[in-house]
Design a protein around this motif. Structure first.
Motif, short mmCIF file in Angstrom:
data_model
loop_
_atom_site.label_atom_id
_atom_site.label_comp_id
_atom_site.label_asym_id
_atom_site.label_seq_id
_atom_site.Cartn_x
_atom_site.Cartn_y
_atom_site.Cartn_z
N TRP A 7 -13.64 116.93 116.24
CA TRP A 7 -12.37 116.61 116.89
C TRP A 7 -11.92 115.21 116.48
O TRP A 7 -12.73 114.38 116.08
N VAL A 8 -10.61 115.02 116.59
CA VAL A 8 -10.00 113.73 116.36
C VAL A 8 -9.07 113.47 117.54
O VAL A 8 -8.20 114.29 117.83
N ARG A 9 -9.28 112.35 118.23
CA ARG A 9 -8.38 111.98 119.32
C ARG A 9 -7.37 110.99 118.77
O ARG A 9 -7.73 109.97 118.20
N LEU A 10 -6.09 111.34 118.93
CA LEU A 10 -5.01 110.51 118.43
C LEU A 10 -4.35 109.75 119.57
O LEU A 10 -4.50 110.12 120.74
N GLY A 11 -3.65 108.68 119.23
CA GLY A 11 -3.04 107.82 120.23
C GLY A 11 -2.08 108.53 121.16
O GLY A 11 -1.89 108.12 122.30
N SER A 12 -1.47 109.62 120.68
CA SER A 12 -0.54 110.38 121.51
C SER A 12 -0.31 111.75 120.88
O SER A 12 -0.63 111.97 119.72
N ALA A 13 0.27 112.65 121.67
CA ALA A 13 0.61 113.98 121.15
C ALA A 13 1.66 113.89 120.06
O ALA A 13 1.69 114.72 119.14
N THR A 14 2.51 112.88 120.10
CA THR A 14 3.53 112.72 119.05
C THR A 14 2.89 112.37 117.71
O THR A 14 3.43 112.69 116.66
N GLU A 15 1.72 111.76 117.75
CA GLU A 15 1.00 111.45 116.51
C GLU A 15 0.56 112.73 115.81
O GLU A 15 0.61 112.84 114.59
N GLU A 17 2.15 115.56 115.97
CA GLU A 17 3.37 116.12 115.38
C GLU A 17 3.71 115.42 114.07
O GLU A 17 4.17 116.05 113.12
N ARG A 18 3.48 114.13 114.00
CA ARG A 18 3.74 113.38 112.78
C ARG A 18 2.83 113.85 111.65
O ARG A 18 3.22 113.87 110.48
N PHE A 76 -4.76 114.23 102.15
CA PHE A 76 -4.85 114.33 103.60
C PHE A 76 -5.54 113.09 104.17
O PHE A 76 -5.17 112.59 105.24
N GLY A 77 -6.53 112.58 103.46
CA GLY A 77 -7.19 111.35 103.89
C GLY A 77 -6.23 110.18 103.98
O GLY A 77 -6.32 109.37 104.90
N GLN A 78 -5.28 110.12 103.06
CA GLN A 78 -4.26 109.07 103.10
C GLN A 78 -3.37 109.23 104.33
O GLN A 78 -3.02 108.26 104.99
N ALA A 79 -2.99 110.46 104.64
CA ALA A 79 -2.17 110.71 105.84
C ALA A 79 -2.94 110.32 107.10
O ALA A 79 -2.38 109.69 108.00
N MET A 80 -4.21 110.65 107.14
CA MET A 80 -5.02 110.31 108.31
C MET A 80 -5.28 108.81 108.42
O MET A 80 -5.41 108.28 109.51
N ALA A 81 -5.32 108.12 107.28
CA ALA A 81 -5.57 106.68 107.29
C ALA A 81 -4.46 105.92 108.01
O ALA A 81 -4.70 104.85 108.57
#
Length: 104
Positions: A7-15, A17-18, A76-81
């Motif tokens: 799992w990856v927890r992101l700062g918000s649900a909008t993240e 979507e981005r 994809f790694g760049q997008a996740m970075a």
């Protein structure tokens, strides 16, 4: 078989979507171009919309290792970075024994 779960927890649900477009492209490209890939999916947790679930199945360790060297993995790694990741945990398991728990 190698099973990857995490799992990856992101700062918000909008993240999430981005990142959606990059994630969809990653899933599609991996499934159609990597012969050792049995399953590759991301899913948004229904109870926690800022949590991205990861599930992968690979024929063997060599297929998983080759996956990490692909151009689409690098992209994809760049997008996740650039993502606002607050926590992450991804593990690989050897799946020697597989049994069906439910089926319809």
């Amino acid at each position: 078989m190698i099973i990857v779960e995490g799992w990856v927890r992101l700062g918000s649900a909008t993240e999430i979507e981005r990142l959606r477009s990059a994630a969809v492209k990653m899933m599609h490209t991996t499934k159609v171009s990597e012969t050792g890939c049995l399953e590759y999916a991301y899913a948004i947790d229904l109870a926690e919309p800022d949590l991205l679930r990861i599930i992968e199945r690979w024929t063997d360790e060599a297929a998983l290792t080759a996956h990490f060297a692909t151009p689409h993995m690098a992209a994809f790694g760049q997008a996740m970075a650039s993502a606002n990741i607050t926590a992450m945990l991804v593990k690989a398991y050897a799946g020697e024994e597989v049994r069906t728990l439910m089926e319809q």
